[in-house]
Write a protein that holds these residues in place. Structure first.
Motif, short mmCIF file in Angstrom:
data_model
loop_
_atom_site.label_atom_id
_atom_site.label_comp_id
_atom_site.label_asym_id
_atom_site.label_seq_id
_atom_site.Cartn_x
_atom_site.Cartn_y
_atom_site.Cartn_z
N ALA A 255 -22.58 32.72 29.21
CA ALA A 255 -21.57 33.73 28.86
C ALA A 255 -20.25 33.06 28.51
CB ALA A 255 -21.38 34.70 30.02
N ALA A 256 -19.90 31.99 29.24
CA ALA A 256 -18.66 31.26 28.94
C ALA A 256 -18.73 30.66 27.54
CB ALA A 256 -18.45 30.16 29.98
N THR A 257 -19.86 30.04 27.22
CA THR A 257 -20.02 29.43 25.90
C THR A 257 -19.93 30.48 24.80
OG1 THR A 257 -21.41 27.68 26.84
CG2 THR A 257 -21.56 28.03 24.47
N PHE A 258 -20.60 31.63 25.00
CA PHE A 258 -20.55 32.70 23.99
C PHE A 258 -19.11 33.17 23.78
CE2 PHE A 258 -25.16 33.79 24.93
CZ PHE A 258 -25.61 33.26 23.73
N ASN A 259 -18.36 33.36 24.88
CA ASN A 259 -16.98 33.81 24.76
C ASN A 259 -16.13 32.81 23.98
OD1 ASN A 259 -15.90 36.37 26.35
ND2 ASN A 259 -17.65 35.58 27.47
#
Length: 198
Positions: free
Chosen positions: A135-139
């Motif tokens: 999720a961090a990478t996607f954000n």
């Protein structure tokens, strides 16, 4: 997520579609960095979008088709980190983002480097992937093209800027949270190892 084949053993397969997607993302990193630094923003945004899409697809395909592998377990986070590092450098050089953002995210990478080194010393080549980390990478991968679009005075730039920074802040917080979760996971593994050896 530990890469396993249908027998439960760690898979050592190399020629899989998810691994090909991860390799293509790696090949795109220098092209992306050149595009950002030379002002070819449209190409840079397209490459970031493709990177984000393939990052999502390689994991989905690997799980759906039983193609999870040790190579994929290593390639995927390497490609993520290289895209994030090259984007941070390129955007900071162009004054699109402040250098403190680079420092905060690189500090997290240094922290994870220590976690990975400790894991390797105990024979673990990779820790299972957390949803928080993905999720961090996607954000962050959503934030960067929006911040690139925000570099200017156009109506699009004015709309893109607050949205891009919203994704960036969520990405920064989740990136550090994921790092702390990996450290906690490693601590549990080490405690279990000590219990087994006692």
């Amino acid at each position: 997520m530990v890469a396993q084949d249908s027998s439960g053993a760690v898979s050592t397969r190399v020629l899989t579609l998810p691994n090909l997607l991860s390799a293509l993302r790696l090949v795109g990193v220098p092209v992306f960095l050149w595009a950002v630094l030379s002002g070819h923003d449209a190409l840079a945004i397209v490459l970031l979008a493709v990177s984000g899409a393939t990052d999502y697809l390689d994991g989905r395909i690997a799980r759906a088709w039983g193609q999870e592998s040790r190579l994929g377990q290593l390639l995927d986070p390497v490609a993520d980190r290289l895209y994030i590092a090259s984007t941070l450098f390129g955007l900071a050089v162009r004054d699109v983002i402040p250098w403190w953002v680079v420092g905060v995210l690189l500090a997290r990478e240094a922290f994870m480097g220590v976690v990975v080194l400790v894991a390797k010393r105990h024979g673990w080549l990779g820790l299972p992937v957390h949803l928080t980390g993905k999720a961090a990478t996607f954000n962050l991968l959503y934030a960067f093209p929006l911040l690139l679009l925000a570099d200017g005075d156009s109506p699009v730039a004015r709309v893109a800027e607050p949205i891009g920074w919203g994704f960036a802040w969520w990405g920064i917080v989740l990136y550090w949270l994921a790092g702390l979760l990996y450290a906690a996971q490693l601590r549990r593994l080490l405690a279990h190892e000590r219990t087994v050896l006692a």
